[in-house]
Every structure is written in C-alpha cells, then in structure tokens.
Design a protein around this motif. Structure first.
Motif, PDB file in Angstrom:
ATOM      1  N   LEU A   1      51.468  57.133 -99.302  1.00  0.00           N
ATOM      2  CA  LEU A   1      53.352  56.904-100.353  1.00  0.00           C
ATOM      3  C   LEU A   1      53.761  56.467 -99.650  1.00  0.00           C
ATOM      4  N   ALA A   2      54.519  56.637 -98.579  1.00  0.00           N
ATOM      5  CA  ALA A   2      54.671  56.605 -97.383  1.00  0.00           C
ATOM      6  C   ALA A   2      55.320  55.294 -97.034  1.00  0.00           C
ATOM      7  N   ALA A   3      53.963  55.104 -96.804  1.00  0.00           N
ATOM      8  CA  ALA A   3      52.912  54.054 -96.045  1.00  0.00           C
ATOM      9  C   ALA A   3      53.474  52.796 -96.687  1.00  0.00           C
ATOM     10  N   CYS A   4      52.820  53.047 -98.582  1.00  0.00           N
ATOM     11  CA  CYS A   4      53.056  51.890 -99.758  1.00  0.00           C
ATOM     12  C   CYS A   4      54.322  51.341 -99.716  1.00  0.00           C
ATOM     13  N   SER A   5      55.606  52.145 -99.349  1.00  0.00           N
ATOM     14  CA  SER A   5      56.596  51.940 -99.174  1.00  0.00           C
ATOM     15  C   SER A   5      57.475  50.907 -97.949  1.00  0.00           C
ATOM     16  N   ILE A   6      56.894  51.094 -96.611  1.00  0.00           N
ATOM     17  CA  ILE A   6      56.980  50.653 -95.701  1.00  0.00           C
ATOM     18  C   ILE A   6      56.764  48.990 -95.862  1.00  0.00           C
ATOM     19  N   ALA A   7      55.627  49.056 -96.482  1.00  0.00           N
ATOM     20  CA  ALA A   7      54.998  48.030 -96.629  1.00  0.00           C
ATOM     21  C   ALA A   7      55.739  46.309 -97.294  1.00  0.00           C
ATOM     22  N   LEU A   8      55.773  47.404 -99.029  1.00  0.00           N
ATOM     23  CA  LEU A   8      56.298  46.796 -99.499  1.00  0.00           C
ATOM     24  C   LEU A   8      58.407  46.262 -98.891  1.00  0.00           C
ATOM     25  N   GLY A   9      58.512  47.590 -98.106  1.00  0.00           N
ATOM     26  CA  GLY A   9      59.955  46.618 -97.787  1.00  0.00           C
ATOM     27  C   GLY A   9      60.784  46.455 -99.207  1.00  0.00           C
ATOM     28  N   LYS A  10      61.493  45.000 -98.986  1.00  0.00           N
ATOM     29  CA  LYS A  10      62.466  44.817-100.207  1.00  0.00           C
ATOM     30  C   LYS A  10      62.000  45.007-100.973  1.00  0.00           C
ATOM     31  N   ASP A  11      61.222  44.844-101.690  1.00  0.00           N
ATOM     32  CA  ASP A  11      60.883  44.864-103.040  1.00  0.00           C
ATOM     33  C   ASP A  11      60.444  46.445-102.972  1.00  0.00           C
ATOM     34  N   SER A  12      60.051  47.358-102.777  1.00  0.00           N
ATOM     35  CA  SER A  12      60.157  49.021-102.982  1.00  0.00           C
ATOM     36  C   SER A  12      60.852  49.287-103.986  1.00  0.00           C
ATOM     37  N   GLY A  13      62.025  48.778-104.108  1.00  0.00           N
ATOM     38  CA  GLY A  13      62.864  49.272-105.218  1.00  0.00           C
ATOM     39  C   GLY A  13      62.022  48.580-106.339  1.00  0.00           C
ATOM     40  N   LEU A  14      60.790  47.956-106.839  1.00  0.00           N
ATOM     41  CA  LEU A  14      60.399  47.581-107.939  1.00  0.00           C
ATOM     42  C   LEU A  14      59.637  48.717-108.599  1.00  0.00           C
ATOM     43  N   TYR A  15      59.205  49.598-107.587  1.00  0.00           N
ATOM     44  CA  TYR A  15      58.163  50.770-107.050  1.00  0.00           C
ATOM     45  C   TYR A  15      58.425  51.848-107.532  1.00  0.00           C
TER      46      TYR A  15
END
Length: 751
Positions: free
Chosen positions: A76-90
């Motif tokens: 999950l942490a890796a997903c957040s890093i990959a999403l970057g500024k878009d992580s706020g959507l998830y």
C-alpha cells in the motif's frame, strides 16, 4: 492465493514475495507494485489502480497471516508513492487498512503499519486533512504504545502531521474539537502528552482560533495539569498560560460565562497547582468580564472564601483569592436592589450627551449578551432605553446561602468569617431591600457569632447587626417580618413579662424603641436589644469577657442613647433580678468610664436635676438593707471610679461646697457604709481635701451660678493655699506611717 488469476494484475512472483517472511523480498515486491501502478497512472487506468489497492488491502493487509499483513502494508505504501499527487483520490482505501493494523498484537507489525502510513502521508501532504480525525485517533493510541520502536515511529509520523497542519489553511477545527474533547480525558501519560503537544501546535497556528472552543477542553486541561509527570504538568501549564494571554488580548471574543463553573470546580481542587492556576484564571475573568460573572457569584464565593484563611504555605493562593473576593464585591451596584431591567434616559438621539453622562457609561461593551431596545416617542430631547441585564443578574439568594453556610461551619477560618461578615455588610449597604428578605434567617447566626473568639470577627458582626438595626429598608419590611414571625422567633427572644404595674408606653410602637431626641431605629433594633440581653443572660462568660466590648462598639455604631434607653426599658421588665442587677452594673460601668460614652455623659451632666440629692436619699435607704460582700464590692468599685480621670469634674465640684451639699453628704454616706478598708482610706483622704465653706464663699457682687460645674471666680487664694498645705502635711504623715509599717514587715520576713 494458489493461482495467478486470483490476484491479477499482480503477478505470481509479486504475490509470492509479498507473503515471504523476509523483509528484503517483500521490499522487492513493493518496488514491482510501484512500477506497475505507475504504468496504470500513465494510462489513467483508474479501475486497475483501485483493484490493486483492494487486493493489497483485503487479501494482504487484513489477512490472518502475519507475513501477508506485512506485505500488504509495504504494498500500500508503494501504491501511494507511485500515485504521487493523485494519491489523495485513493486515501480512504489506502489509510483504513493501515490504521486497522495499529491494533495488531504483534509490535513489529504495528511498527510496519506506522512506517507505511508515514509514507502515505508524506506523499499526500495536505490531502490527508479531510482524514485528520481518523489519523489523530490512531496516533493517539500509538503514542501510548508500550513498544519503544512503535512509539518512535509514531513520533515521526506525528511530527510530519503537525508540519502539514501548520502549513495548511484548510484544517477543519470544528470537526476536530469533539475528538479532542473526548481524547483529552485520557489517563495515560503518553496520551496526555500527545494531546497537549497538539493543542500547543494548534494554538500557534495563526489561521486557527482555538480560543472559541476553549470551554470544551478547559476542564480536560485542568485534569491534565494534575498529572504525576512534571514534564506533562509543565507542558499543560504552558498551554494554559498561552490561552490566558490570548484571553487578555481578545476579551470581547471570550465565552467567560461558559467557563465560569469549570473554574469554580477547579478552584476547590486539592492539588495546589490546579487551585492556584484556576484561581488566577478566575481573577482575570472577574476583572475582564465584570458583571457577566455575577450570576456565578455564589459558586465563586464557595471556592474563594475558604482560601482566605490559608496559612503562609499557600500564600500565593490566598493572595489571588483575596483579589477575586474584593473585585467581585465591587461589581455589586445599588441598581442590583431593583429589577433585572433598568431604564436609562438619553439626552439626545444623535448621541451628543455631555461629559458627565458619558462618564457614567456602564461596562456593557464587555458583555456581548446585552440587548438594547429603544422605546418611547420620537422626541429628540429624551429617549427611554431599556437594557436587558438578565445575563448580569446578581445571584443574591445563592450568595446569602453560601455566606450563611460558612458562618454555621465550625471549621471556617477566622479570615473567612471576617470576609463573610464584610460581604453581608456590603450587601446590606448596596441591596438593602432584597437583603431584608433574608434577615430573619440570618439573624440568629449573627447573634451567635457574637460569641466568637476573635475580637475582629465580633466587630464585623456588630457592624452587620448595627446596619440591620438602623437601615431605613427595615422600617416596613422588618416590622412585617417581625410580627409575622413572632411565633417562630419567640424561642430566640428574651422573655419580657408585661404587667399592669409596668405598662409599655402606648404612645410609641413596640418596634420603634428609641429616645425622641435620637434617630429612629427600625423594628430589628428592639429585636436585637432583646436577643442581645438574652444572650448575655444565657452566656454569663460572654457578658463577663466581651459584654463591655460589645456594648461600647454598639454605642459607636448606633446611637448610645437609643441603646441605653431600650436596654433600660427591657431590664425594667426582666424577671431574673440577679441578671438585671448585673446588667445594670455593667451598663453603669460602661457609661461612667468608657470614652465611647463621652457625649452621653456630657448630656447627663448638663441635665438640671437633683441627682446628688437623689443619690443621698438612696444611700439613706441602704441602711435598711442587708449589707453583703457583693454590695460592699460594688461600693468599693464606685470609690475607685470616683478617683479615675473621667470623674475629674465631680472632684472639682467638691470645691463648690455651698452649691453641692448633697454631693458631699452622699460621699460621706458611702464612707460610712464602708468598713475600714483601702477604699475607706481612699475616700476619706479625698473628703479631707474638701475645703472649708468659708474659704470658698463668693463675693456678693458675683453673678449667681446656674451650672453645677461652674467654679466661683473670686477666691481667697492665701487661705486656700494654707488649707491645702495642712492637707498635704497630713498626707505626708500618713505616707511616713505606711513606710514605717512596711519596714517592720520586711524585717519580720525570713530571708
């Protein structure tokens, strides 16, 4: 987990590595997940991104297998890093499974959850603020974690979150305060420290006005102030100091009324730091809020009054409490004796009032609860403005109840009792009409307080009783209450039998017993005199030790003639003749010797009556009475009084032999009643100084003397001096005889 299809788009290698017990292999899998998610972001494939997060959450992070949970967290942490500024959507899908792991029994897994959330928050930054409450709730639990590694990880996450809140202007304080109010009552040291640290941070943020929500957390702050940890107490003290500074800067925006009762409770705390801090706040509240604090007066006095009797060990608390007490007392105004709504007349509609009217402007600006209504006609000369003071109502009934309770309490300290009596006196001065409604209930205790051990307490008590007895407000209400409660108060009043031989004066009401030449007292004056005499009768020691002090002080506070006149009428009907005799002797002694009765003595001396003849006639009657030791003792006292400075005028009257024959006869009569004693010798020596009438005779041309105290203007001084020389020689002979007698006694005494 056995087939690749179950976890698509995750490959079997990624799934296998995520379930591995080794951290290095799980880390490799996380890097693969990060690469995979970046591709989905580039393709804007939202569905696949959500699917990956769901798999990592449901199948791994919430799995029953510990290694799978660890793999899910790092994924999950890796997903957040990959999403970057878009992580706020998830963020909701990313955060919730991680927070669930905060409650895991495995400390290592709790640490990994903390690490994963740190990475998620670090990437999302301000986007996490809508989820602040759940993050704060989870962090507050980790702050009290027993594992040092977990606690260390939570501190890193905590600092990161504080930085985000400080930088942002979108923090939802309204949504956060209920959670803060709930968590602030935690008993855990670390949780308390966590809470205090956050309050300090929020207090320092310019865009966040925590002062508006202070009433919701103030009680909890005082609870934390009593923590066993010095560090936490110091932190909490700092927070309270900062809040108090803000209150002083912006008093108009402070909800004083909502916090008053909170302070009242903590002003009574056993912990000295809590009590001193709460009392300091109370002092500032009374000074800043003014009459807004009046409805809470009874509670404030409940907390403040006991502190006034503290010793030097609690000197700081005592000093602050004294300021609170004095400031609160000053808030009470004469208008509090009326209704809650008062009327003010303004001179002009356009506000062009003179300086005198503007100087009388009240402090209603400090109260945001006041409501003004303009009523009346359209005249520009005068407008009637009604100001609603319902929010500034004096809680007089509550105050009186508190004061009465402290007077009844046997453990109340001296300074507290003095303060209580000062309050009662102040209330009778400022709000007499309302206070007289409580007089019947207060009166018995005020009378009982006359037996107090402290002279200062008795003096203040007499001031209150004197104000009750002389206040114009008691003229009608006091009479009504006296008559209506005659049955109830009969047990506390002195019994006065009324017989046909000693009728009351029908021309004067029973409730207005005073001399026509003195100010009229109200009904409580006579009631006071009756009960005071009864108390002297039942408490002989009070009469013996404090009786003279009490009566002398009353003569200063009230009219001396009224006091002696009313007591004389009461004693005329007293059945206990022994007490009546003792009381008469006491009153005579006070009248004849005390400086407070100087004016009354002068009035009596100026009366053109045959006093000395009356005295002589009485002495003749004494021959028919039984001469007892008590009688001789009283005569002895009278002889001593004649020799005191107050009776200088009487001794000088002995020079006017022709105009005062009965004075000399009366003194010789006393001499004949006395046995051969020191008093006999003293009076005998005085009478030997009486000059020959021939020496004191005035010339025919001298005008007649109209006053008992005037001395003839023409005297044969040569003959008078010869007479005094003879008297002086006699005194010297007597003195030599006494000296010789003393020498003989000393020789007989053994060494």
């Amino acid at each position: 987990m056995n087939t690749e299809k179950d976890f698509a788009p995750l490959t079997s290698n990624i799934v296998r590595a995520l379930n591995d017990k080794l951290y290095e292999k799980r880390k490799v899998a996380a890097l693969e997940i990060e690469k995979l998610v970046r591709e989905f972001v580039a393709q804007n494939n939202i569905g696949q991104i959500k699917h990956v997060i769901q798999i990592l959450s449901q199948e791994f992070a919430l799995s029953q297998h510990p290694h799978s949970r660890k793999g899910g967290l790092i994924g999950l942490a890796a997903c957040s890093i990959a999403l970057g500024k878009d992580s706020g959507l998830y963020l909701k899908e990313l955060i919730e499974p991680v927070l669930t792991c905060f409650n895991d029994a495995d400390s290592r897994l709790r640490y990994y959850a903390c690490e994963a959330l740190y990475n998620i928050v670090k990437v999302a930054r301000g986007s996490v603020l809508p989820h602040f409450n759940v993050l704060f709730n989870g962090l507050s639990k980790l702050a009290a974690d027993p594992d040092p590694n977990v606690k260390s990880g939570s501190e890193l996450l905590d600092r990161l979150l504080k930085d985000i809140v400080t930088e942002s202007s979108k923090f939802d304080l309204v949504a956060f305060v209920p959670l803060l109010r709930e968590r602030i009552y935690s008993n855990n040291q670390y949780a308390r420290q966590f809470i205090i640290s956050w309050i300090l941070v929020l207090e320092c943020v310019p865009d966040i006005n925590l002062l508006d929500y202070l009433p919701e957390i103030l009680d909890g702050l005082f609870q934390i102030l009593g923590d066993n940890s010095k560090e936490i107490r110091k932190m909490c003290e700092t927070v309270l100091v900062e809040f108090l500074k803000e209150i002083k800067k912006n008093p108009s925006s402070v909800k004083f009324a909502e916090m008053a009762n909170i302070l009242v409770i903590h002003c009574q705390a056993s912990d000295e730091l809590i009590q001193l801090t709460a009392m300091t706040w109370m002092r500032e509240f009374i000074q800043l809020a003014g009459r807004v604090m009046l409805p809470y007066s009874s509670g404030i006095l409940t907390a403040v009054l006991p502190c006034l009797s503290y010793d030097d060990r609690k000197k700081s608390i005592k000093e602050v409490a004294n300021v609170c007490n004095q400031t609160l007392m000053k808030l009470i105004m004469p208008e509090d004796d009326g209704d809650n709504v008062r009327q003010i007349t303004l001179q002009q509609l356009d506000g062009t009032a003179d300086d005198s009217s503007s100087s009388r402007k009240t402090s209603s600006d400090q109260s945001n609860t006041s409501h003004d209504m303009i009523t009346g006609n359209n005249s520009s000369s005068s407008v009637c403005v009604t100001i609603d003071r319902s929010q500034e109502t004096l809680d007089l009934d509550g105050i009186v109840l508190v004061l009465d309770r402290h007077l009844h309490d046997t453990v109340t300290g001296m300074m507290t009792r003095i303060a209580v009596l000062k309050w009662l006196y102040h209330l009778y001065i400022k709000t007499p009409r309302k206070m007289f409604r409580h007089t019947d209930s207060l009166f018995p205790m005020l009378l009982k307080t006359l037996s107090d051990e402290s002279d200062e307490v008795i003096l203040k008590d007499l001031e209150v009783l004197a104000e009750i007895a002389s206040s114009p407000a008691g003229q009608t209400e006091g009479h009504d209450s006296y008559e209506s409660n005659s049955c109830q108060s009969s047990q506390s009043e002195l019994h006065i039998p009324i017989s046909s031989s000693t009728p009351l004066n029908p021309s004067r009401p029973r409730t207005l017993e005073c001399s026509p030449s003195t100010p009229t007292m109200n009904s409580y004056f006579f009631k006071f005199m009756i009960n005071l005499l009864k108390q002297f009768n039942t408490e002989k020691r009070l009469l013996e030790i404090r009786g003279a002090f009490i009566i002398r002080q009353l003569c200063l506070l009230l009219n001396a003639e009224n006091i002696f006149h009313s007591m004389a009428e009461i004693l005329l009907r007293e059945e206990d003749l022994k007490f009546a005799s003792t009381m008469v002797q006491t009153l005579n002694s006070i009248l004849l010797t005390s400086t407070e009765l100087f004016q009354l003595r002068n009035q009596l001396k100026d009366l053109r009556t045959t006093n000395y003849k009356h005295a002589y006639d009485l002495i003749q009657k004494f021959g028919d009475l039984e001469v007892t030791i008590d009688f001789l003792t009283e005569v002895d006292k009278l002889v001593q009084l004649i020799e005191c400075p107050i009776f200088t005028y009487l001794r000088l009257q002995l020079l006017d032999v022709e105009n005062n024959p009965y004075l000399i006869k009366a003194l010789y009569g006393l001499l004949m009643l006395l046995p051969q004693s020191k008093a006999f010798q003293l009076l005998s020596q005085r009478l030997q100084c009486v000059p020959n009438p021939e020496l004191m005779r005035t010339t025919p041309s001298e005008k007649p003397v109209t006053s008992n105290r005037q001395i003839p203007s023409e005297i044969d001084y040569s003959e008078l001096l010869q007479h005094f020389e003879k008297v002086q020689k006699k005194h010297l002979e007597i003195r030599h005889q006494r000296a010789g007698h003393n020498d003989q006694l000393e020789r007989k005494l053994p060494l």
